[in-house]
Design an enzyme around this catalytic site. Structure first.
Site: not given
Length: 1051
Positions: A28, A30-32, A94
């Site tokens: 999150g 970095d790219t959320r 994950e």
């Protein structure tokens, strides 16, 4: 890019368990709010159900459990690998779970390399490596670190999406297109709502496919059958059941219809390439280019492909390649499903998994029809019989059942149903006619003629006969009939009989009818009695007519056909004329010289019309005609049959019948001579004379190299048996009975040369005239021997030398007292009506252990043997069951008596006249059960004992609702009460716990004079021999008619 697909071992149910199409894994920080947000929005906009942790979790849920369930219930995981992804324990956990799902649930994993290089992820180097190093220093659990590192290495090795310096928006669209290609709905859902009988067929085919190794081959399934039988429905169901195991799949519908259109094959090639490659803009310029692209672009891809309704080899070749290497253009593990009406197409392509789609069984057909006609599985009250009539008409064809059922829906008038059925018997509904006609339209002209001739005239005839007739018409029948069978337009059973589905027969006749809607005289074939009468009485024939079948309904038989003078002169091209029952006002004065088949009942002319030369005639059958003799030279005649021709006096040859193969003459009471030359005809296969009481001149020499069957019966004036000439080497059956001969001539010794003789009937011959020397070579070949009506008192001493004999008929040998030595491989003994018979040791041996060596013997008929004592012992032993047993109409032991053996535990007494009885037998220990022995006692009223009474018996054997089979026997009861014992083998079946249900059913024209009075069942154990009970001296265990004889029976 190449997406990593599901392995061949993936379970078809996985797709159905998927809650989400895509699980998004990302860092999150970095790219959320940038890349992942845009990617998520694009996926959702395309209709892809996507899980993202920050907007799917509900308050109060444990994050780790929720994420675990989300990952496991997603079809695809998209992992956005960014610079700080490896700094998050959450992300790495994950990822580890995602890799586990890839291995255990065949989940597809798509890595997106966002501002990192795949090599950096693989080796944990560069900026990505810095995040990993920091996490590694902060983590003491080496097991987790190793698990995460393995997951990073594995995901980096997968084919994915590296961003590099590309435009982010275009990059996102590429990811979305790839995901959509995988998750887009490809299941063929437009299948009938009420599928009947499909599940078992799907399972059967799946089991067959599963037996083939998947990884090193391409499996090819070919489903063939008549139009409307459900091939496409089955193929779709199989396609759907395998869909989740393939990343690439394509359904090409209506291949035949599409390929017939302009550039149709190019369109099919384009569809295949677009579906598999996911490129809707792909264009194919010509068929050769399409073939090259398919071979190049699909070679590495494991594909599920369904080609529906293929009818030409070229269609398959343009899509899948050369017939010798079919499927090589696709990747290993591919599955190709082809549906076709043409079995020959599958044979040419060496399809190793062909499956014939057969019509529905009766109960399945009833359910399908009722779903469409009544919207339930059973007919409404008052419509049961009409429903059965429509089922018989539809013959299990799903298309017809659905069309007819839908047509009758909400039609509650009985008269409407009755009229609809009669109309359908004359003309098919258009949608059924159109569907069935497709195969016909693809035939060559000669094949169409063969089909129409069979539909109108030859259904139920033997293939060899029809081939000879139609070859004589110039239709190349051998190849044509083969093609019709391959295209499922006809069937040929194990006896060689040609059959045709009733709807196909109606379709063929409708094709002929449409040749001229209003004027039957302008059609090529006539069969409907009203059309035939109209043409013949109104003189409406034309040169179009090639065949006429006259078969009047019973109510019309009293009416003559008032033949118009010269009616047949207008039909110079008539090839087939079959009159089954019509009476003409006058005999025809003209027959076409094109006739190949002439069957005529009630022909009242003393000779044929003067114009008729019969040079092309192949089959001549005259019934109740007034011909006196043949005056023509029928050079091509193969079949000559006369029945009840009371004026016929002689059959002459004098080289006028050089090609005759079959001569049958019956009930011709004035026939005195069959020409000597007949016995030496080179093509003659069968010679049969029956009930010709004045026949006294018969060929004295039988010297034909082709004759197989000689049958002369009930010709009392015939005093000599023919010499067997040296050329007669193919004879397999001799039936010679009730003639005037007293002995076999010395030359009968030539029988020793008849290596293939298997059926010999010599009735009513004195035993002294039956010399074993005349049968020496037959001892090793004869399978059937009929000595019924002979006068010997004991069976011939050399009878056991017939080592291949299977059936022995001693019926009505009234002086026979003993049957001792039997042939070693005997199966059936008929001693019916041997009223003097007292000793037959083999019968008792059937009920004693280790005493009988006749293991094949399964049928003994002792009906009417009133002096015979039958010992049934105190248990069942070497019961009437042969090796390699096959049930037929003559199974079991039949003998005089009126009691069921007292070792039967399950019995029923039947008080009143009853034709059906049920007995249920509990199964306690399935492993020890060998079979069942059944018993029926028949009682005949005293007043009805003067003549034989024919009774049909059926015993249905069921296990928990599943029918295991039927024991059947047609019995001719002679005079007194009788007992029938029969065994049924249960060892071939896997029995279910519970019980056996036996349904005893009888049918007799003579009820209630003859009735079933008792029936019983005995379970036979595998260890019955070891569990043999001691016999006692109870007389009830022995059967004799002595206590049941009526006055006069002993005579």
């Amino acid at each position: 890019m190449a997406v990593q697909g599901a392995s061949s071992s993936s379970l078809s149910s996985f797709t159905h368990r998927c809650k989400y199409d895509v699980f998004l894994s990302f860092r999150g920080e970095d790219t959320r709010n940038n890349f992942t947000a845009h990617l998520h929005a694009a996926l959702v906009q395309r209709g892809i159900n996507t899980y993202r942790d920050d907007d799917k979790l509900q308050r109060g849920e444990e994050i780790s459990q929720a994420l675990s369930e989300a990952i496991e219930s997603s079809r695809i995981s998209v992992v956005v690998l960014s610079k700080k992804y490896a700094s998050s324990r959450w992300c790495l956990e994950e990822l580890a779970m995602i890799i586990d799902c890839k291995k255990t649930k065949q989940q597809i994993v798509l890595p997106v390399f966002y501002d990192v290089d795949p090599t950096e992820v693989r080796h944990q180097s560069g900026s990505f490596g810095k995040a990993w190093a920091k996490l590694k220093d902060e983590t003491e659990d080496e097991t987790k670190l190793q698990r995460w590192k393995s997951a990073l290495t594995e995901v980096a090795n997968l084919a994915g999406f590296p961003l590099g310096g590309r435009n982010e928006s275009e990059f996102i669209q590429e990811v979305v297109r790839t995901v959509f290609k995988v998750v887009m709905p490809k299941s063929l859902n437009h299948i009938s709502k009420h599928l009947v009988g499909m599940q078992s067929r799907v399972q059967y085919v799946r089991n067959k496919l599963s037996s083939v190794e998947v990884n090193d081959t391409t499996r090819i399934l070919g489903i063939f059958g008549v139009g409307g039988v459900g091939k496409t429905t089955l193929a779709k169901e199989i396609y759907n059941s395998f869909l989740s195991q393939f990343q690439y799949s394509c359904f090409l519908a209506d291949v035949r219809e599409t390929s017939e259109q302009g550039k149709g094959l190019i369109r099919l090639q384009e569809t295949l390439l677009r579906e598999i490659l996911g490129d809707s803009s792909l264009k194919v310029q010509n068929e050769d280019e399409g073939m090259g692209l398919i071979k190049k672009m699909l070679l590495s891809k494991k594909v599920l492909l369904l080609l529906d309704d293929v009818d030409q080899l070229s269609q398959v070749e343009k899509l899948l390649g050369d017939c010798d290497r079919l499927g090589d253009w696709l990747g290993l593990g591919s599955l190709i499903i082809i549906t076709t009406r043409d079995e020959g197409l599958l044979t040419n392509y060496n399809v190793h998994l062909p499956y014939k789609m057969k019509e529905l069984y009766q109960d399945e057909a009833r359910r399908l029809f009722c779903w469409n006609a009544f919207k339930k599985e059973e007919p409404s009250q008052g419509f049961a019989e009409l429903t059965e009539n429509f089922l018989r008409y539809a013959g299990g064809l799903p298309l017809a059942l659905k069309v007819l059922g839908s047509y009758l829906y909400k039609r509650e008038e009985i008269k409407f149903w009755e009229d609809a059925l009669e109309k359908c018997k004359r003309r098919l509904p258009d949608d059924i006619q159109g569907k069935l006609r497709i195969s016909y339209d693809g035939l060559e002209e000669s094949e169409k003629n063969i089909f129409l001739d069979i539909a109108c005239f030859f259904v139920g005839n033997h293939e060899e006969y029809v081939t000879k007739i139609l070859d004589g018409c110039g239709f190349f029948a051998y190849n044509g009939i083969l093609i019709l069978r391959e295209k499922s337009l006809i069937t040929i059973n194990e006896y060689g009989t040609i059959n045709m589905h009733e709807l196909l027969e109606v379709m063929g006749k409708e094709i002929v009818r449409k040749e001229s809607d209003k004027d039957p005289g302008k059609r090529t074939r006539l069969w409907f009695h009203e059309d035939v009468r109209y043409v013949l009485e109104q003189n409406k024939g034309t040169d179009k007519i090639e065949g006429i079948l006259i078969d009047l309904p019973k109510e019309d038989l009293i009416h003559l056909i008032h033949l118009s003078p010269g009616a047949f002169k207008k039909m110079p091209n008539l090839r087939v004329l079959i009159n089954r029952n019509a009476l003409f006002s006058e005999p025809p004065n003209y027959f076409s010289n094109e006739l190949r088949v002439l069957h005529f009942k009630n022909y009242h002319g003393s000779s044929f019309p003067s114009n008729f030369n019969g040079k092309k005639l192949i089959d001549l059958r005259m019934d109740k005609c007034k011909l006196k003799k043949l005056r023509k030279n029928f050079q091509n005649l193969k079949f000559l049959i006369f029945n009840e021709c009371e004026f016929l006096t002689r059959i002459s040859d004098r080289s006028g019948l050089p090609n005759l193969e079959q001569l049958d003459i019956s009930f011709c009471n004035r026939l005195v001579e069959v020409d000597q030359f007949i016995g030496s005809l080179h093509e003659l296969v069968r010679l049969s004379i029956y009930e010709c009481s004045k026949l006294n001149s018969f060929p004295s020499l039988l010297n034909s190299g082709s004759i197989k069957e000689l049958s002369v019966n009930s010709c009392k004036s015939l005093a000599s048996f023919p010499e067997i000439g040296p050329e007669t080497k193919c004879l397999t059956s001799i039936k010679w009975s009730f003639t005037g001969i007293k002995e076999l001539p010395p030359s009968t010794g030539n029988l020793t040369k008849l290596l293939y003789l298997n059926h010999l009937r010599l009735r009513s011959l004195p035993p002294s005239k039956l010399d074993s020397s005349k049968f020496t070579n037959c001892f090793s070949t004869l399978t059937k021997l009929d000595l019924s009506g002979s006068t010997f008192d004991m069976l011939l001493g050399w009878m056991d030398r017939f080592v291949q004999l299977r059936e022995l008929n001693l019926e009505y040998c009234k002086q026979l007292e003993k049957i001792e030595e039997l042939p070693p491989n005997i199966e059936v003994v008929n001693a019916r009506g041997c009223r003097s018979l007292k000793s037959f040791p083999e019968v008792s041996k059937r009920f004693e252990f280790n005493t009988s060596n006749k293991s094949r013997l399964h049928s003994i008929d002792l009906s009417g043997c009133s002096k015979m004592l039958v010992n049934v012992g105190s248990h069942v032993a070497a019961i009437l069951r042969p090796e390699n047993y096959f049930w037929d109409q003559s199974c079991g032991l039949l003998f005089p008596g009126n009691k069921i053996p007292n070792w039967f535990y399950h019995c029923k007494e039947i008080s009143n006249s009853c034709s059906s009885v049920f007995i249920e037998v509990e199964l306690l220990n399935l492993s020890v059960i060998k079979g069942i022995l059944t018993c029926v006692v028949w009682e005949t009223e005293t007043s009805a004992r003067s003549s034989d009474k024919l009774v049909a018996n059926f015993i249905a054997v069921n296990n928990d609702g599943r029918c295991l089979g039927t024991i059947r026997r047609t019995i001719s009861l002679m005079g007194s009460d009788h007992v029938w014992l029969a065994f049924y083998d249960l060892e071939p079946f896997t029995l279910a716990k519970g019980s056996l249900q036996l349904h005893f059913h009888c049918s007799s024209y003579y009820e209630p004079l003859v009735s079933m009075k008792r029936c019983g069942v005995h379970l036979v154990r595998k260890d019955e021999e070891n569990a043999k009970r001691e016999r006692d001296d109870d007389d009830d265990k022995y059967y004799s008619m002595d206590g049941n004889l009526e006055d006069g029976d002993e005579d």
